[in-house]
Each structure stands twice: as C-alpha cells, then as structure tokens.
Enzyme design. Sequence first.
Site, PDB file in Angstrom:
ATOM      1  N   ASP A 124       0.759 -11.172  26.623  1.00 29.20           N
ATOM      2  CA  ASP A 124       1.478 -10.711  25.449  1.00 29.20           C
ATOM      3  C   ASP A 124       2.010  -9.321  25.781  1.00 29.20           C
ATOM      4  O   ASP A 124       1.615  -8.703  26.785  1.00 29.20           O
ATOM      5  CB  ASP A 124       0.518 -10.664  24.250  1.00 29.20           C
ATOM      6  CG  ASP A 124       1.147 -10.045  23.023  1.00 29.20           C
ATOM      7  OD1 ASP A 124       2.254 -10.460  22.655  1.00 29.20           O
ATOM      8  OD2 ASP A 124       0.531  -9.128  22.445  1.00 29.20           O
ATOM      9  N   ASP A 167       3.474  -6.434  23.037  1.00 27.97           N
ATOM     10  CA  ASP A 167       3.076  -5.420  22.058  1.00 27.97           C
ATOM     11  C   ASP A 167       1.576  -5.452  21.809  1.00 27.97           C
ATOM     12  O   ASP A 167       1.011  -6.494  21.465  1.00 27.97           O
ATOM     13  CB  ASP A 167       3.790  -5.664  20.729  1.00 27.97           C
ATOM     14  CG  ASP A 167       5.252  -5.262  20.768  1.00 27.97           C
ATOM     15  OD1 ASP A 167       5.526  -4.060  20.836  1.00 27.97           O
ATOM     16  OD2 ASP A 167       6.112  -6.159  20.731  1.00 27.97           O
ATOM     17  N   ASP A 185      -3.692  -9.626  21.824  1.00 34.12           N
ATOM     18  CA  ASP A 185      -4.386  -8.706  20.915  1.00 34.12           C
ATOM     19  C   ASP A 185      -4.290  -9.142  19.463  1.00 34.12           C
ATOM     20  O   ASP A 185      -4.952  -8.555  18.611  1.00 34.12           O
ATOM     21  CB  ASP A 185      -3.806  -7.294  21.041  1.00 34.12           C
ATOM     22  CG  ASP A 185      -2.415  -7.195  20.426  1.00 34.12           C
ATOM     23  OD1 ASP A 185      -2.203  -6.311  19.575  1.00 34.12           O
ATOM     24  OD2 ASP A 185      -1.542  -8.000  20.777  1.00 34.12           O
TER      25      ASP A 185
END
Length: 220
Positions: free
Chosen positions: A9, A11, A166
């Site tokens: 991922d 961001d 996250d």
Amino acid sequence: MDISALLFDLDGTLIDTDELHLNAYNQLLARWDRSMDIGYYKANVMGFPDDMIFAGLFPDTPSAQYAALAAQKEALFRAQLGETFPVPGVLRILDYAKRCSIPVAVVTNAPRENATAMLEGMGIAHFFDAVVIGGELARGKPDPLPYLTALEILAVDASRALAFEDSLAGVRSAAAAGIHTFGMLAGLQEAQLREAGARSIIRDFNDAELWGLIGSRAPS
C-alpha cells in the site's frame, strides 16, 4: 518462506500522510461548515475508495458529483506535499527485493497523480515493477481485485506474496486475495488489524518479525 513478490500500500504504509489527508478533507468540508475527526477518518476514510468515502460524507449529493469533490480534495492534499520521506526501513526492504530479484508493486486506492507525486518525491519510483490504482479498476479496496490484479501483472501466486497495509480496507483487500498480510501499526490498533485479516503485525520495515518471516537479513 519462499517470497516471489512484495506488494505495498502507499499512504500510511510507505509514507506517513494521514495528517495531510485529514487536513485536506477538513479544508474541503469547511466550505459546508463541517469537519471530521481522526476517529471518523480511520474508520470511514482511510484506505476506502472515493465512492464509499463521499457517499458517507455527502449522502444527499448525487453520486455523479463525487468525482469532482474527490478531485478538489486531492488537489488540496498535493498542495501540502513538500519534501517527502519514506517510513523507516522502506529503502532497506526495497533494496533487498532488488538484490534478490523479487518483483514489487504498489497497490493503492490513491489516484495515479498522487501516487506518482509521492513515489517520485521519495525517490523510490524506480523500484516498482507495477503501480495498481484501485480507482482505475472495476472495484477498489476493500475488494480483493486490486491485489488480484497485482498478482496477475507480476505472474505470482498469492501463497508466495507478502502484502503490507495500514488500513482496514487495505488489509481486507489483501487478505481476501489470499495474501499473507502485514498490518502496519501506523494509525490502527493491533486488534483492529488482526480482525480485518492481518496475519502479522509490524511497526515499520525494520521489524524483526518481518525479516524473520522473509528468512534472511538484507544484503549488506
């Protein structure tokens, strides 16, 4: 574990941008004398596709207007980007992958313009074999399609890949694709990440659990 691909991922995983995104949303919402707090952001925004985000924020607005609202928000986000730095250990694991000829990809719901700006700003764009954008597919995260697409591009089976996420939407996406998913302790608690499907939990890319699973230390 025989690793044939690393899927990241963007961001909150490769770069800490949560505060910038929250600020951008609040700049947009201020036009309607509204705001969101960090709790709402983590539960309903972080990692989710634009149609889900703006349906929640503007339930009485026609969905045809979501794209324009999202574009305004992303412009506000990019305006805040200054000198950017990856989270600890990113260069270590990317260098390890390069030396070991392990293909790597970014899998993100961020628009491509944002992804390009962040990757180039951190000086790591050249490491990636593919950048998969959820918004360019029929379904973004939390659907598994973005990760399944990355596996197809890299010609790798899910059982031989690792994913790093996250957000709840991102963990659900990667886990549903059958990938061993590392939950990053950037903004959520371990219990939340595990409930979403994370099989391992790390704070950053220097974590001993990560390198123990890979089965090797990064080449010096």
